[in-house]
Each structure stands twice: as C-alpha cells, then as structure tokens.
Write a protein that holds these residues in place. Structure first.
Motif, PDB file in Angstrom:
ATOM      1  N   TRP A   1       0.338  15.414   1.268  1.00  0.00           N
ATOM      2  CA  TRP A   1      -0.836  15.890   2.013  1.00  0.00           C
ATOM      3  C   TRP A   1      -1.912  14.810   2.079  1.00  0.00           C
ATOM      4  O   TRP A   1      -2.617  14.685   3.072  1.00  0.00           O
ATOM      5  N   LEU A   2      -2.009  14.004   1.021  1.00  0.00           N
ATOM      6  CA  LEU A   2      -3.044  12.959   1.001  1.00  0.00           C
ATOM      7  C   LEU A   2      -2.759  11.906   2.060  1.00  0.00           C
ATOM      8  O   LEU A   2      -3.671  11.430   2.743  1.00  0.00           O
ATOM      9  N   ALA A   3      -1.464  11.565   2.207  1.00  0.00           N
ATOM     10  CA  ALA A   3      -1.106  10.551   3.200  1.00  0.00           C
ATOM     11  C   ALA A   3      -1.469  11.037   4.584  1.00  0.00           C
ATOM     12  O   ALA A   3      -1.890  10.259   5.449  1.00  0.00           O
ATOM     13  N   SER A   4      -1.355  12.329   4.803  1.00  0.00           N
ATOM     14  CA  SER A   4      -1.653  12.863   6.129  1.00  0.00           C
ATOM     15  C   SER A   4      -3.127  12.666   6.447  1.00  0.00           C
ATOM     16  O   SER A   4      -3.501  12.422   7.578  1.00  0.00           O
ATOM     17  N   VAL A   5      -3.966  12.720   5.431  1.00  0.00           N
ATOM     18  CA  VAL A   5      -5.403  12.559   5.655  1.00  0.00           C
ATOM     19  C   VAL A   5      -5.757  11.088   5.812  1.00  0.00           C
ATOM     20  O   VAL A   5      -6.443  10.673   6.722  1.00  0.00           O
ATOM     21  N   ALA A   6      -5.199  10.262   4.913  1.00  0.00           N
ATOM     22  CA  ALA A   6      -5.641   8.881   4.839  1.00  0.00           C
ATOM     23  C   ALA A   6      -5.072   7.985   5.928  1.00  0.00           C
ATOM     24  O   ALA A   6      -5.769   7.141   6.473  1.00  0.00           O
ATOM     25  N   MET A   7      -3.765   8.144   6.235  1.00  0.00           N
ATOM     26  CA  MET A   7      -3.133   7.132   7.076  1.00  0.00           C
ATOM     27  C   MET A   7      -2.450   7.662   8.315  1.00  0.00           C
ATOM     28  O   MET A   7      -1.845   6.914   9.051  1.00  0.00           O
TER      29      MET A   7
ATOM     30  N   ALA B   1       0.832  -1.196   0.000  1.00  0.00           N
ATOM     31  CA  ALA B   1       0.000   0.000   0.000  1.00  0.00           C
ATOM     32  C   ALA B   1       0.869   1.249   0.000  1.00  0.00           C
ATOM     33  O   ALA B   1       1.102   1.849   1.041  1.00  0.00           O
ATOM     34  N   PRO B   2       1.365   1.637  -1.172  1.00  0.00           N
ATOM     35  CA  PRO B   2       2.195   2.845  -1.215  1.00  0.00           C
ATOM     36  C   PRO B   2       1.395   4.073  -0.784  1.00  0.00           C
ATOM     37  O   PRO B   2       0.233   4.216  -1.158  1.00  0.00           O
ATOM     38  N   ALA B   3       2.022   4.932   0.014  1.00  0.00           N
ATOM     39  CA  ALA B   3       1.306   6.084   0.537  1.00  0.00           C
ATOM     40  C   ALA B   3       1.483   7.305  -0.353  1.00  0.00           C
ATOM     41  O   ALA B   3       0.640   8.176  -0.388  1.00  0.00           O
ATOM     42  N   HIS B   4       2.617   7.368  -1.077  1.00  0.00           N
ATOM     43  CA  HIS B   4       2.898   8.552  -1.890  1.00  0.00           C
ATOM     44  C   HIS B   4       2.562   8.263  -3.350  1.00  0.00           C
ATOM     45  O   HIS B   4       2.897   7.189  -3.866  1.00  0.00           O
ATOM     46  N   PRO B   5       1.909   9.190  -4.038  1.00  0.00           N
ATOM     47  CA  PRO B   5       1.564   8.947  -5.448  1.00  0.00           C
ATOM     48  C   PRO B   5       2.789   8.620  -6.307  1.00  0.00           C
ATOM     49  O   PRO B   5       2.671   7.873  -7.282  1.00  0.00           O
ATOM     50  N   TYR B   6       3.960   9.164  -5.936  1.00  0.00           N
ATOM     51  CA  TYR B   6       5.164   8.858  -6.738  1.00  0.00           C
ATOM     52  C   TYR B   6       5.538   7.387  -6.598  1.00  0.00           C
ATOM     53  O   TYR B   6       5.860   6.716  -7.581  1.00  0.00           O
ATOM     54  N   THR B   7       5.504   6.864  -5.370  1.00  0.00           N
ATOM     55  CA  THR B   7       5.785   5.445  -5.153  1.00  0.00           C
ATOM     56  C   THR B   7       4.790   4.586  -5.928  1.00  0.00           C
ATOM     57  O   THR B   7       5.154   3.587  -6.560  1.00  0.00           O
ATOM     58  N   LYS B   8       3.540   5.002  -5.858  1.00  0.00           N
ATOM     59  CA  LYS B   8       2.496   4.276  -6.587  1.00  0.00           C
ATOM     60  C   LYS B   8       2.835   4.214  -8.068  1.00  0.00           C
ATOM     61  O   LYS B   8       2.798   3.155  -8.706  1.00  0.00           O
ATOM     62  N   ALA B   9       3.214   5.371  -8.619  1.00  0.00           N
ATOM     63  CA  ALA B   9       3.537   5.448 -10.041  1.00  0.00           C
ATOM     64  C   ALA B   9       4.758   4.594 -10.373  1.00  0.00           C
ATOM     65  O   ALA B   9       4.779   3.905 -11.395  1.00  0.00           O
TER      66      ALA B   9
ATOM     67  N   PHE C   1       5.327  13.319   7.105  1.00  0.00           N
ATOM     68  CA  PHE C   1       4.335  12.827   8.067  1.00  0.00           C
ATOM     69  C   PHE C   1       4.738  11.440   8.558  1.00  0.00           C
ATOM     70  O   PHE C   1       5.136  10.590   7.755  1.00  0.00           O
ATOM     71  N   ASN C   2       4.626  11.221   9.867  1.00  0.00           N
ATOM     72  CA  ASN C   2       4.852   9.880  10.399  1.00  0.00           C
ATOM     73  C   ASN C   2       3.561   9.092  10.318  1.00  0.00           C
ATOM     74  O   ASN C   2       2.537   9.516  10.852  1.00  0.00           O
ATOM     75  N   LEU C   3       3.631   7.964   9.654  1.00  0.00           N
ATOM     76  CA  LEU C   3       2.433   7.139   9.522  1.00  0.00           C
ATOM     77  C   LEU C   3       2.596   5.906  10.395  1.00  0.00           C
ATOM     78  O   LEU C   3       3.660   5.662  10.964  1.00  0.00           O
ATOM     79  N   GLU C   4       1.558   5.075  10.465  1.00  0.00           N
ATOM     80  CA  GLU C   4       1.670   3.890  11.328  1.00  0.00           C
ATOM     81  C   GLU C   4       2.610   2.858  10.708  1.00  0.00           C
ATOM     82  O   GLU C   4       2.883   2.894   9.516  1.00  0.00           O
ATOM     83  N   GLY C   5       3.108   1.970  11.554  1.00  0.00           N
ATOM     84  CA  GLY C   5       3.990   0.906  11.070  1.00  0.00           C
ATOM     85  C   GLY C   5       5.373   1.416  10.718  1.00  0.00           C
ATOM     86  O   GLY C   5       6.030   0.864   9.844  1.00  0.00           O
ATOM     87  N   GLY C   6       5.827   2.497  11.350  1.00  0.00           N
ATOM     88  CA  GLY C   6       7.182   2.992  11.119  1.00  0.00           C
ATOM     89  C   GLY C   6       7.370   3.573   9.739  1.00  0.00           C
ATOM     90  O   GLY C   6       8.456   3.545   9.184  1.00  0.00           O
TER      91      GLY C   6
END
Lengths: 306, 335
Positions: free
Chosen positions: B324-330, B252-260, B313-318
């Motif tokens: 900005w989207l990751a900050s909202v979603a995860m 589950a990539p959090a950043h659109p660049y990783t996704k791409a 942004f620090n997300l769960e799971g280290g």
C-alpha cells in the motif's frame, strides 16, 4: 575388488566354524539316538555297543575333533538310521528342494516386482491399497496354513491338483505357491518402498526435467536403483527357501532336504542333522558372498571401497 | 545481449500452484497469483527465503511437480504457446529441449549407476533421435564446453568419481545439451565453495552469451543477483512482492520486505556488531493471514495492511510492488 572378495571370504569361513560348533553341541542336547535304534528292553550292553559303533562313547571334544577332521576331507559321516553316507542322502534330495525353491522364487519375483512397482507408481491410489492388502495377507498367513487351504481347495473340492508327492509339473504348483506366497509379499513390499525412495530422488527429478519418456524414467533411472536391495533380498531368500521349506515339504510330502531334516530330527540322526545344517549354512554364506560381489558389479561405488 | 522482441520469451500470468493434502482439507498456496516475464537473452533473478515458493514456481514452469501439487490457475506463455494447457506428451518435448533446468544439489542430481556420457547424452538421444555413439561424442563436446578437463576419460566415469563442482558443471552440460531457449537454475551454487561458485557463475554467463539463452536464476544470495541479473523478482509467502530492473530495486526498494532483505546483507564497512535479521517468521502458507502476508513483520505496517491484501501496483520504470505504501509513494497509475 580382489581385496574386497578376500576379506569377505575370511568372514564367511569364520561364520561357518561358529555354526559347526553350535549345531554339533545343540543336536546332542536332544537326547540319545541309541534309545530310538534299539528294541524296547534292550540290554545296557546293546546300547553301549551302539554308542561304540557310532563313536558316541568318546568325549565330546574328541567327537567334535573327529567330525571336523572328516568334514575337512569332505566326509559328512554315515546316517545312524539309513546306514548310508549323509552326503548321498542329501544329494538325493537336493535337486527336489532346488526345483521347488526356483519355481517358488520365480513365482515370488514375477508377482512381487511388478506389483511393487505398480504400487509405488500409483502410490496412495487403488493399486497401492490392493498391494498393501496382498502384502499383509502374504506376510501374516503361515505357509502350513496356506498349504492346507490349497490342498482343501484344489485337491479335495476341485480335484485338480495332487495333494502330495512329486513327479509331474502339477505336483510342484501348490508347494511352490505355498512357499513363494510369503516371499512374493516380502519382495513386493521391498520393491515398493525402494521404488518410492528412488522416485523421490533428485536424479529421477532431473531425468523428468530432461524430457525423458515415463518408461525411461521408471524403467531405466528408477528401476535399476530400486532393484539393488531387491536383488540382495532375493539372493538370500532363494537359499532360505531351500532351507526353510521344512514345513511346506512336510505338508505336501515333497521329498526335499527340508523333509530329510525333519526326519533326521525325529530320529536323532545326528550326522544327518549336522550335515544338512552345515550344507545349508554354507549355501547361505556362499550366496551372501555372491550377492555382495554382484552388488559390487551393479553399483560402481562399492567396488572402490577399501 | 540479444535485442528484446515485442513479446517476451516467457510470460507468466497469475499463476497459482497449490499443494493439496490427501484428504483435501489442507491447501498450501506455494505459488499464489504470480506474474512475471523474461525476454530472450535476459537474466531474471528470483529471490526469497526458504519456503517462499521459488522452487515450486520453477517446477511449475516445467510442470514437473510432486503428485500433491497442482497448477490451479493462470497461464504461462512460452514462445506464444500456453504451457499450462499442453498435454503431458507435448510438455515432454519442451522439457530439456526448449526449457532446461539445473537442480540445486549436484551430489544428488546425477544417477549413481550410469556413466556421465550416458546421462549427458540422454536428452540428445530423446529429443533429436541421435544414436548412442553420436550422442556420446556430443556429450564429450558438451563436457568440453563446460570446461571439464580431459572429457574423453570423464564421459566413461561415474558420478562418484567427480568433485561437487565438476558434477554441477556436468548438470549444466545436461541443461544446455539441446540448446534450450530458457535455462532455469535453482540455487545452482548453494552447495559449492566460493571459488568454485565464482567459476560456475562466469561459466553460466559465458554459456548464456554463446547460446543466447534466457536465464532464470533462483537464489537467496543478493550478491549473486547484483552480479548476474538484469531483472529481479522478490517472492514472499508464495507471492511476488516486488519486481523490476535489478539496479533500480537495489537503489530504491519499494517493498519493505525487499528493503529488509537488502539491509540484512552483512557489510565489511559495517561497525555494528550484530547481523541484521528480519524479525519474526514467514506465515504458514496453508492459513495465510488476512491482509498483506508481510504485515506482521513489517516495520511500516498500518491498519489497512492488516485488513486488505494489496494488489500488484505498477510503478514507473517497469516495476511492480504489492504494498500500500508503494502505491502512495511511487505509483504512476492504478493497477
């Protein structure tokens, strides 16, 4: 390695043959030597006698044939002017030329290599700019001009050094400096650019990444690689120095081969001019050959090339 | 794998390395505010396209930067010492001894004029004061360790007498010569063909296991990351845009660049005829746009992305992500 040397040797002999042809015909374009050897108003017969004496009455191809035949026996002929064998004249003067060239070369390397390395290591900073200025002056000031300025400064104003001739240690300083000046700048520039290229290479980066001290990185990994083109140039330059010192030797009245050539040309002394040019050419060819061999010894990649 | 100690082996905090032009007018932010950590025995992958600052980051760690580049801020804690504040001499004792690096071009990274034994033995002679003959024997053993056949003859040979794969293994042998704690491999397999690549990777893994090495693996090949790495750092335009455990990022990539990036891997099962590429070009690092540097190429960009630069942004799971989207979603808590 054997095959490499043999092939290079073949090329060398071919170049010498072409050189002998060229100088033989070109020197004859300069005019008739007999005109300079006889009294003004000498008769046709006198001139014909001189032509006959020196073999100048034979057809050109025959003259060339005879010249090459005696050359193969190691005989360079007699000087028209001095009436002595060319080789004796040449070997009388050669030690002086060699001495001058060696001192000039030592000076040019002692100045050129360290300043080149310094400029490369401090690229873009003070020492690099100073080096560039030096190179510009060295390459653009002709040796006769440097020679005259030196004579003016050290002989005329200061009276420290003799302005001409040979004999003592003091006599050689100014001609060697005037001759080596240009080459010091050339060696400096080549060392700098070759060092810069090597310093940017991946293996120098790896040498740094290994944690080697700066002196190892530069003195071992960079220096040896950067030296390859400098060795080539210095080898060829040494021979050039012996053979292009005509102007410097004339300015300082240094009794070397260069001045002998100058005299030979002035007197249309064909055997002398031919002899000096061929000896010079042989030297250049032999040194090129040696440099290639030394090159192959330093750089293991060349040894294996077919 | 070795147990993770409390403090990571290497902890980089807010590191920035800039290239400054001779007149000081152009500043290229090759590495900008980068933080990452790696523990003993772990493998960290750093991915990103060419020019994203991966190699500059690696060279910054060892402080072997080109003259125009300099570390302008940040800290690098390695075994509780800050590498940024070390003197040049102190740094020299770290290089090749405690942190080693493998460069990407095996054909160019060995000196053509010295024998293999000489070059492999060098770090041992410098760091351990070993004599030439003893270093030579150690070089022999090292060649054996990187599976080079008949090492006794190979040490006496020159680099031009070996194949690319063999040279890269020799560079690897130089890397492990002084048993470093951390090995940085900068795209070590890019110039090798696929079979040799696979051999080399398994060799690196074995060396890592035997010596308890931490490994930083710089690559643009996500397949290698999946196979080799525990942790992943994704770089874009000099910044870390996403980091975290490899499996989580791949799922589950959090950043659109990783996704791409993950979408652009060609798959055998794919029925589409065209390869997926990321539209547009990365920004000029000397004049970064306002806001998120990926915004211009991002399919999910909205107003805020063009105006404000997202923080890490620090997300769960280290995990972390600069989006900005990751900050909202995860997001599990504000950074």
């Amino acid at each position: 390695m054997k095959q490499f040397v043999t092939r290079r040797l073949g090329y060398s002999l071919l170049s010498l043959l072409v050189l002998s042809l060229t100088i033989f015909f070109f020197v004859r374009v300069t005019g008739d030597p007999a005109a300079l050897l006889v009294e003004p108003g000498a008769s046709e017969d006198d001139i014909a006698a001189i032509h006959h004496k020196f073999g100048l009455d034979k057809p050109l191809w025959a003259q060339y044939g005879l010249f090459m035949m005696s050359l193969l026996r190691g005989d360079f002929g007699q000087s028209f002017y001095y009436q002595t064998p060319v080789l004796d004249l040449y070997f009388d003067r050669l030690p002086n030329s060699l001495l001058l060239a060696l001192v000039a070369m030592a000076f040019s390397l002692a100045v050129g290599i360290p300043t080149g390395i310094l400029a490369a290591v401090r690229v873009g900073r003070f020492w690099d700019s100073a080096g560039k200025l030096f190179a510009l002056l060295g390459l653009s000031l002709p040796s006769f001009f440097v020679g005259l300025v030196l004579i003016l400064l050290f002989s005329v104003y200061l009276g420290w050094l003799p302005s001409s001739g040979s004999g003592g240690v003091l006599h050689i300083l100014m001609p060697a400096f005037a001759l080596g000046w240009y080459f010091a700048a050339a060696h400096m520039r080549l060392t700098r650019s070759s060092m810069l290229e090597v310093l940017g290479s991946e293996y120098v980066k790896l040498a740094r990444l290994k944690g080697l001290p700066q002196s190892w990185v530069i003195g071992k990994h960079a220096f040896k690689n950067a030296l390859i083109p400098v060795v080539t140039l210095a080898g060829i330059n040494l021979v050039l120095m012996i053979n292009v010192a005509v102007v410097v030797e004339t300015v300082f009245a240094w009794p070397g081969v260069g001045r002998l050539l100058y005299e030979g040309i002035s007197f249309r002394d064909f055997p002398v001019v031919q002899g000096i040019v061929i000896m010079g050419g042989t030297m250049i060819v032999v040194v090129n050959l040696l440099v290639d061999v030394v090159y192959a010894v330093i750089d293991p990649r060349i040894r294996l090339e077919k | 794998m070795a147990a993770t100690p409390n403090r990571p082996l290497l902890e980089i905090d807010n590191l920035s390395t800039h290239y400054v032009s001779a007149q000081g007018t152009r500043v290229v932010r090759a590495v900008d505010d980068v933080s990452l950590r790696i523990s003993a025995g772990e493998t960290l992958g750093i991915v990103g396209e060419s020019g994203s600052g991966k190699s500059t980051l690696a060279l910054s760690i060892l402080r072997v930067l080109p003259p125009a580049a300099q570390i302008v801020s940040g800290q690098m804690w390695f075994e509780n010492e800050d590498l940024v504040r070390k003197t040049d001499t102190e740094m020299r004792h770290v290089r090749g001894k405690r942190i080693a690096m493998i460069l990407q071009d095996p054909m160019a990274s060995l000196n053509p004029l010295f024998t293999i034994g000489n070059q492999v033995g060098e770090p041992i002679r410098v760091h351990e004061g070993t004599r030439r003959a003893a270093a030579w024997r150690r070089a022999c053993d090292l060649l054996k360790a990187v599976r080079i056949p008949s090492p006794e003859t190979r040490v006496t040979q020159f680099p031009h007498e070996m194949s690319g794969g063999m040279r890269q293994r020799i560079v690897g042998a130089i890397g492990i010569a002084c048993e470093p704690r951390l090995l940085i491999a900068d795209e070590p397999t890019t110039s090798l063909d696929l079979t040799i690549q696979a051999q080399y990777l398994s060799l690196l893994r074995d060396l890592q296991r035997e010596h308890g090495l931490a490994l930083i693996f710089i690559t643009h090949n996500l397949g290698i990351v999946a196979k080799m790495c525990d942790q992943l750092v994704v770089m874009y335009a000099g910044r870390v845009v996403e980091s975290g455990p490899v499996s989580r990022i791949f799922n589950a990539p959090a950043h659109p660049y990783t996704k791409a990036l993950l979408n652009s891997i060609p798959r055998m099962t794919d029925n589409r005829n065209r390869l997926t590429a990321i539209e547009g070009q990365p920004p000029d690092l000397s004049s970064l746009p306002r806001g998120c540097s990926f915004a211009a190429r991002c399919p999910a960009a909205f107003d805020r992305c063009h105006k404000e630069t997202p923080p890490e942004f620090n997300l769960e799971g280290g995990r972390t992500a600069r989006c900005w989207l990751a900050s909202v979603a995860m997001q599990s808590g504000a950074a």
